[in-house]
Design a protein around this motif. Structure first.
Motif, PDB file in Angstrom:
ATOM      1  N   ASP A   1      41.171  30.217  -1.163  1.00 27.88           N
ATOM      2  CA  ASP A   1      41.170  30.599  -3.032  1.00 27.88           C
ATOM      3  C   ASP A   1      41.078  28.845  -3.527  1.00 27.88           C
ATOM      4  O   ASP A   1      41.326  28.072  -2.294  1.00 27.88           O
ATOM      5  CB  ASP A   1      42.815  30.725  -3.426  1.00 27.88           C
ATOM      6  CG  ASP A   1      43.674  30.405  -2.986  1.00 27.88           C
ATOM      7  OD1 ASP A   1      43.749  29.007  -2.843  1.00 27.88           O
ATOM      8  OD2 ASP A   1      44.800  30.437  -1.848  1.00 27.88           O
ATOM      9  N   VAL A   2      40.619  29.671  -5.120  1.00 30.53           N
ATOM     10  CA  VAL A   2      40.563  28.114  -5.528  1.00 30.53           C
ATOM     11  C   VAL A   2      41.057  26.704  -5.239  1.00 30.53           C
ATOM     12  O   VAL A   2      41.404  25.671  -4.458  1.00 30.53           O
ATOM     13  CB  VAL A   2      39.596  28.473  -6.758  1.00 30.53           C
ATOM     14  CG1 VAL A   2      39.893  26.596  -7.606  1.00 30.53           C
ATOM     15  CG2 VAL A   2      38.405  28.790  -6.733  1.00 30.53           C
ATOM     16  N   MET A   3      42.572  26.927  -5.585  1.00 26.16           N
ATOM     17  CA  MET A   3      43.598  26.193  -5.475  1.00 26.16           C
ATOM     18  C   MET A   3      43.916  25.425  -4.379  1.00 26.16           C
ATOM     19  O   MET A   3      44.627  24.412  -4.010  1.00 26.16           O
ATOM     20  CB  MET A   3      44.413  26.520  -6.255  1.00 26.16           C
ATOM     21  CG  MET A   3      44.903  27.099  -7.916  1.00 26.16           C
ATOM     22  SD  MET A   3      43.637  25.706  -8.709  1.00 26.16           S
ATOM     23  CE  MET A   3      44.713  23.753  -8.558  1.00 26.16           C
TER      24      MET A   3
ATOM     25  N   HIS B   1      36.458  27.148 -18.997  1.00 25.47           N
ATOM     26  CA  HIS B   1      38.187  26.438 -19.508  1.00 25.47           C
ATOM     27  C   HIS B   1      39.485  27.109 -19.810  1.00 25.47           C
ATOM     28  O   HIS B   1      39.361  28.798 -20.733  1.00 25.47           O
ATOM     29  CB  HIS B   1      38.009  25.250 -20.669  1.00 25.47           C
ATOM     30  CG  HIS B   1      39.258  24.794 -20.527  1.00 25.47           C
ATOM     31  ND1 HIS B   1      40.486  24.916 -21.214  1.00 25.47           N
ATOM     32  CD2 HIS B   1      39.715  23.303 -20.007  1.00 25.47           C
ATOM     33  CE1 HIS B   1      41.766  23.911 -21.182  1.00 25.47           C
ATOM     34  NE2 HIS B   1      40.479  22.870 -20.315  1.00 25.47           N
ATOM     35  N   ASN B   2      40.464  27.164 -18.505  1.00 28.21           N
ATOM     36  CA  ASN B   2      41.160  28.020 -18.945  1.00 28.21           C
ATOM     37  C   ASN B   2      42.715  27.481 -19.106  1.00 28.21           C
ATOM     38  O   ASN B   2      42.822  25.952 -18.777  1.00 28.21           O
ATOM     39  CB  ASN B   2      41.719  28.927 -18.010  1.00 28.21           C
ATOM     40  CG  ASN B   2      43.281  29.369 -17.722  1.00 28.21           C
ATOM     41  OD1 ASN B   2      43.785  28.907 -18.424  1.00 28.21           O
ATOM     42  ND2 ASN B   2      43.481  30.290 -16.801  1.00 28.21           N
ATOM     43  N   PRO B   3      43.196  27.724 -20.396  1.00 27.86           N
ATOM     44  CA  PRO B   3      42.783  28.664 -21.442  1.00 27.86           C
ATOM     45  C   PRO B   3      42.203  28.667 -22.859  1.00 27.86           C
ATOM     46  O   PRO B   3      42.243  29.557 -23.264  1.00 27.86           O
ATOM     47  CB  PRO B   3      44.739  28.942 -21.710  1.00 27.86           C
ATOM     48  CG  PRO B   3      45.228  26.939 -22.214  1.00 27.86           C
ATOM     49  CD  PRO B   3      44.197  26.641 -21.428  1.00 27.86           C
TER      50      PRO B   3
ATOM     51  N   ALA C   1      34.815  20.782  -9.579  1.00 31.99           N
ATOM     52  CA  ALA C   1      34.506  21.372 -10.834  1.00 31.99           C
ATOM     53  C   ALA C   1      34.741  22.752 -10.338  1.00 31.99           C
ATOM     54  O   ALA C   1      34.421  23.194  -9.259  1.00 31.99           O
ATOM     55  CB  ALA C   1      33.330  21.442 -10.550  1.00 31.99           C
ATOM     56  N   ASP C   2      35.824  23.054 -11.392  1.00 26.47           N
ATOM     57  CA  ASP C   2      35.881  24.352 -11.120  1.00 26.47           C
ATOM     58  C   ASP C   2      35.960  25.493 -11.566  1.00 26.47           C
ATOM     59  O   ASP C   2      36.069  25.415 -12.861  1.00 26.47           O
ATOM     60  CB  ASP C   2      38.236  24.600 -10.972  1.00 26.47           C
ATOM     61  CG  ASP C   2      38.655  25.689 -11.089  1.00 26.47           C
ATOM     62  OD1 ASP C   2      38.349  27.205 -11.041  1.00 26.47           O
ATOM     63  OD2 ASP C   2      39.603  26.212 -11.239  1.00 26.47           O
ATOM     64  N   GLU C   3      34.814  26.049 -10.733  1.00 29.03           N
ATOM     65  CA  GLU C   3      33.882  27.151 -12.000  1.00 29.03           C
ATOM     66  C   GLU C   3      34.208  28.758 -11.232  1.00 29.03           C
ATOM     67  O   GLU C   3      33.893  29.383 -11.016  1.00 29.03           O
ATOM     68  CB  GLU C   3      32.212  26.616 -11.791  1.00 29.03           C
ATOM     69  CG  GLU C   3      32.170  25.232 -12.556  1.00 29.03           C
ATOM     70  CD  GLU C   3      30.398  24.900 -12.000  1.00 29.03           C
ATOM     71  OE1 GLU C   3      30.141  25.349 -10.885  1.00 29.03           O
ATOM     72  OE2 GLU C   3      30.513  23.844 -11.621  1.00 29.03           O
ATOM     73  N   ILE C   4      35.693  29.161 -11.410  1.00 28.24           N
ATOM     74  CA  ILE C   4      36.250  30.146 -11.236  1.00 28.24           C
ATOM     75  C   ILE C   4      36.073  31.224 -11.593  1.00 28.24           C
ATOM     76  O   ILE C   4      35.454  32.382 -11.668  1.00 28.24           O
ATOM     77  CB  ILE C   4      37.433  30.395 -10.684  1.00 28.24           C
ATOM     78  CG1 ILE C   4      37.557  31.872 -10.115  1.00 28.24           C
ATOM     79  CG2 ILE C   4      38.609  30.158 -12.063  1.00 28.24           C
ATOM     80  CD1 ILE C   4      39.446  31.273  -9.157  1.00 28.24           C
ATOM     81  N   HIS C   5      36.201  30.827 -13.343  1.00 32.08           N
ATOM     82  CA  HIS C   5      35.562  31.736 -14.715  1.00 32.08           C
ATOM     83  C   HIS C   5      33.865  31.593 -14.976  1.00 32.08           C
ATOM     84  O   HIS C   5      33.862  33.049 -16.019  1.00 32.08           O
ATOM     85  CB  HIS C   5      36.297  31.890 -15.641  1.00 32.08           C
ATOM     86  CG  HIS C   5      37.512  31.961 -14.917  1.00 32.08           C
ATOM     87  ND1 HIS C   5      38.304  32.875 -15.407  1.00 32.08           N
ATOM     88  CD2 HIS C   5      38.456  30.864 -15.267  1.00 32.08           C
ATOM     89  CE1 HIS C   5      39.209  32.920 -15.230  1.00 32.08           C
ATOM     90  NE2 HIS C   5      39.533  31.649 -15.136  1.00 32.08           N
ATOM     91  N   ALA C   6      33.163  31.339 -14.224  1.00 24.63           N
ATOM     92  CA  ALA C   6      31.300  31.272 -14.229  1.00 24.63           C
ATOM     93  C   ALA C   6      31.466  32.461 -14.720  1.00 24.63           C
ATOM     94  O   ALA C   6      30.039  32.937 -15.562  1.00 24.63           O
ATOM     95  CB  ALA C   6      30.617  30.528 -13.353  1.00 24.63           C
TER      96      ALA C   6
ATOM     97  N   SER D   1      36.572  36.446  -7.446  1.00 25.28           N
ATOM     98  CA  SER D   1      37.803  36.759  -7.124  1.00 25.28           C
ATOM     99  C   SER D   1      37.883  36.519  -8.989  1.00 25.28           C
ATOM    100  O   SER D   1      38.741  37.852  -9.397  1.00 25.28           O
ATOM    101  CB  SER D   1      38.767  35.344  -6.709  1.00 25.28           C
ATOM    102  OG  SER D   1      38.990  34.182  -7.816  1.00 25.28           O
ATOM    103  N   LYS D   2      37.406  36.059  -9.840  1.00 21.40           N
ATOM    104  CA  LYS D   2      37.600  36.313 -11.271  1.00 21.40           C
ATOM    105  C   LYS D   2      36.941  37.461 -11.973  1.00 21.40           C
ATOM    106  O   LYS D   2      37.374  38.544 -12.852  1.00 21.40           O
ATOM    107  CB  LYS D   2      37.675  35.331 -12.326  1.00 21.40           C
ATOM    108  CG  LYS D   2      38.955  34.146 -12.010  1.00 21.40           C
ATOM    109  CD  LYS D   2      40.448  34.873 -12.261  1.00 21.40           C
ATOM    110  CE  LYS D   2      41.259  34.178 -11.561  1.00 21.40           C
ATOM    111  NZ  LYS D   2      42.708  34.623 -11.646  1.00 21.40           N
ATOM    112  N   GLY D   3      35.946  37.026 -11.747  1.00 24.00           N
ATOM    113  CA  GLY D   3      34.850  38.183 -12.324  1.00 24.00           C
ATOM    114  C   GLY D   3      34.377  39.763 -11.640  1.00 24.00           C
ATOM    115  O   GLY D   3      34.287  40.378 -12.764  1.00 24.00           O
TER     116      GLY D   3
HETATM  117  C1  LIG Z   1      41.027  27.948 -13.669  1.00 28.11           C
HETATM  118  C2  LIG Z   1      41.015  28.579 -12.688  1.00 28.11           C
HETATM  119  N1  LIG Z   1      41.895  28.170 -11.926  1.00 28.11           N
HETATM  120  C3  LIG Z   1      41.711  28.404 -10.519  1.00 28.11           C
HETATM  121  C4  LIG Z   1      42.868  29.749 -10.295  1.00 28.11           C
HETATM  122  C5  LIG Z   1      43.505  30.052  -9.279  1.00 28.11           C
HETATM  123  O1  LIG Z   1      41.974  31.299  -8.305  1.00 28.11           O
HETATM  124  P1  LIG Z   1      42.873  31.279  -6.611  1.00 28.11           P
HETATM  125  O2  LIG Z   1      43.443  32.500  -6.966  1.00 28.11           O
HETATM  126  O3  LIG Z   1      41.483  31.073  -6.245  1.00 28.11           O
HETATM  127  O4  LIG Z   1      43.655  30.051  -6.161  1.00 28.11           O
HETATM  128  C6  LIG Z   1      43.137  30.861 -12.067  1.00 28.11           C
HETATM  129  C7  LIG Z   1      42.683  31.429 -11.551  1.00 28.11           C
HETATM  130  O5  LIG Z   1      43.731  32.226 -12.876  1.00 28.11           O
HETATM  131  C8  LIG Z   1      42.180  29.824 -12.673  1.00 28.11           C
HETATM  132  O6  LIG Z   1      41.964  30.588 -13.594  1.00 28.11           O
END
Ligand SMILES: Cc1ncc(COP(=O)(O)O)c(C=O)c1O
Length: 383
Positions: free
Chosen positions: A93-95, A169-171, A197-202, A231-233
């Motif tokens: 996972d990203v984190m 960007h979250n949120p 670069a966290d691009e999980i929401h791309a 995972s998000k998309g």
């Molecule tokens: C910006 C951002 N990064 C990372 C994560 C968590 O991702 P992962 O479950 O892949 O660690 C989220 C989850 O909502 C997120 O919004």
């Protein structure tokens, strides 16, 4: 719309789920606090998962060249980013990836810049990597949030070692422009800052905005590492599969030095689902983005009608709504009031840092009726 359409689930269907969103609170609470979508899966994803289950293909994950190829083809088709499959590494996972890169690449105690208000777990993960959070807050105006390049430069100049860039960007739903990203790359080069670069929401960049992958800029290659995921998309975060991407030698070397066990936590079903999502999930995603676009506008109408003092700038990316409830004049944190009096669970603003006091975050990837009910409950709580 394609025949494989995303469909929002009904409340009884959702209450049967076992995921965190639907199990964290008692049944009379409507949850909208976590980034999970209330949607059916894309058919190509369901199909490969069913085939895998039928075949008992539930063993350990392995880095799969098909995954790297699918990551590359999706990003090329959607964002024009020509990434090399050889630079894709499987992570759970990203984190976990972010934490491990920080731990391996910079000395303990180093400063890591984040743009607050920001995704709450950034704080904990930077801490568990032995590093220190340095805030370069976003600026805010009536039109929404923006990256403060002066604050970023000041943080870099003051000695930060890394920058955890969150785009989209979250949120806040902010999507950075190519001009801003070029400037970030220039600053990172000048001050020798590692950019994660966290691009999980791309994939969730909404109509009217354009996602620019950080590593699509050649000037970012020497100092940038990207984190991407289906995972998000496609709503499969519980399947545990994300990807770390590097584009050139120094970062490739860094990725190669990461511990081998970093990949062990990835799930085989996650790999299988991600390949299908990236490769065949485009039409479903396009339809999903239409639904989210409708919801971000519906929320504006609902708030204008029921809670006109709540501040809301529709997100440009993500399915998150970041709501300024400070004008409601509540006696305690809004999320607590909404939960206790309205039985609706929003993410408390202070989780994203002190700038979030008086704010809440909602997830708008849900049926319009449920979104309406969320706002009704919020209004009932304050009315
Ligand atoms: C910006 C951002 N990064 C990372 C994560 C968590 O991702 P992962 O479950 O892949 O660690 C989220 C989850 O909502 C997120 O919004």
């Amino acid at each position: 719309m394609s025949s494989d359409r995303p469909r929002w689930l009904s409340l009884p269907e959702l209450r049967a789920r076992r995921s965190y969103k639907w199990r964290a609170y008692p049944a009379d609470v409507l949850p909208t606090f976590v980034a999970e979508m209330d949607v059916t899966l894309a058919e190509p994803v369901t199909r490969v998962l069913q085939e895998a289950l039928a075949a008992g293909d539930t063993g350990y994950a392995t880095p799969d060249p098909e995954l790297a190829a699918a990551v590359a083809s999706f990003h090329l088709a959607h964002f024009g980013w020509q990434l090399e499959p050889a630079g894709v590494r499987l992570i759970p996972d990203v984190m976990t990836g972010v934490t491990e890169v920080l731990r391996s690449a910079i000395p303990p105690g180093s400063g890591v810049v984040v743009n607050t208000p920001v995704y709450p777990p950034f704080f904990a993960h930077i801490g568990s990597a032995g590093c220190r959070v340095v805030e370069a807050p976003l600026t805010r105006s009536g039109a929404g949030y923006a990256l403060d390049l002066d604050a970023l430069e000041a943080a870099f100049a003051a000695g930060a070692s890394a920058y955890l860039l969150c785009n989209p960007h979250n949120p806040t739903g902010l999507v950075l422009t190519v001009v801003e990203l070029r400037r970030v790359a220039e600053l990172a080069e000048r001050f020798q800052v590692l950019v994660l670069a966290d691009e999980i929401h791309a994939p969730l960049t909404l109509v009217g905005s354009r996602h620019v992958p950080y590593l699509s800029l050649p000037e970012a290659h020497a100092h940038g590492i990207a984190f991407v995921s289906a995972s998000k998309g496609w709503n499969v975060p519980g399947l545990k599969c994300a990807q770390l991407v590097t584009a050139a030698a120094p970062m490739r070397d860094l990725a190669a030095r990461l511990p081998e066990e970093l990949g062990y936590g990835a799930g085989n079903l996650g790999v299988i689902a991600s390949i299908a999502a990236y490769r065949d999930g485009g039409p479903w995603l396009d339809d999903l983005l239409v639904l989210i676009d409708r919801n971000r506008r519906l929320l504006a109408d609902l708030l204008a009608d029921r809670l006109p003092t709540v501040g809301y700038v529709p997100p440009r990316g993500t399915y998150l709504a970041w709501l300024d409830c400070s004008e409601l004049g509540l006696p305690e944190e809004p999320a607590r009031v909404f939960l206790e009096r309205g039985r609706v669970a929003l993410r408390p603003g202070p989780d994203v840092g002190t700038l979030g006091r008086g704010w809440v975050r909602a997830t708008i990837a849900t049926a319009p009726e449920i979104l309406t009910e969320i706002v009704e409950r919020m209004r009932a709580a304050v009315g």
